[in-house]
Design a protein around this motif. Sequence first.
Motif: not given
Length: 120
Positions: A32-46, A108-120
């Motif tokens: 999990y990302d330490i500073n979540p930007q959405k309800k679910i915010h998870v990181l995947v790293i090699p 970054h994997i964002f989810g759990g809610e509508k994510i909204g605009k592709m780029v802000s």
Amino acid sequence: MTYDKNNIFAKILRGEIPCKKVYENDYVLSFYDINPQKKIHVLVIPKGPYIDLDHFNKNASDKEIIEFNKAISHVSKLLNISNEERGYRLLSNIGTDGGQEVPHLHYHIFGGEKIGKMVS
Ligand code: 5GP
């Protein structure tokens, strides 16, 4: 550009800094990302020392590349946000213009809610 062994994700991989783990195998770690930007915010790293996607695709083995890609779908399933469920946004910041802060490849994997605009 050389890989910085002291970046924060390298420290997480070495167990020097804790993380809230979602999934791990021989090739990847997800947490999990330490500073979540959405309800679910998870990181995947090699687990290998790769700076960003370009560096990874140039230097990683085919097995590492396949496992990293597969892990993203696997994590989305674990989080119950795969496209069969709710869907999610996948994002990787690369370099200066991309706004990358940590110089170890991550999605970054964002989810759990509508994510909204592709780029802000
Ligand atoms: P970037 O801007 O490089 O794409 O994203 C780096 C991400 O790493 C940010 O979303 C930030 O919140 C996250 N992050 C930074 N330090 C830590 C940490 O120590 N632990 C965890 N779990 N996430 C971190």
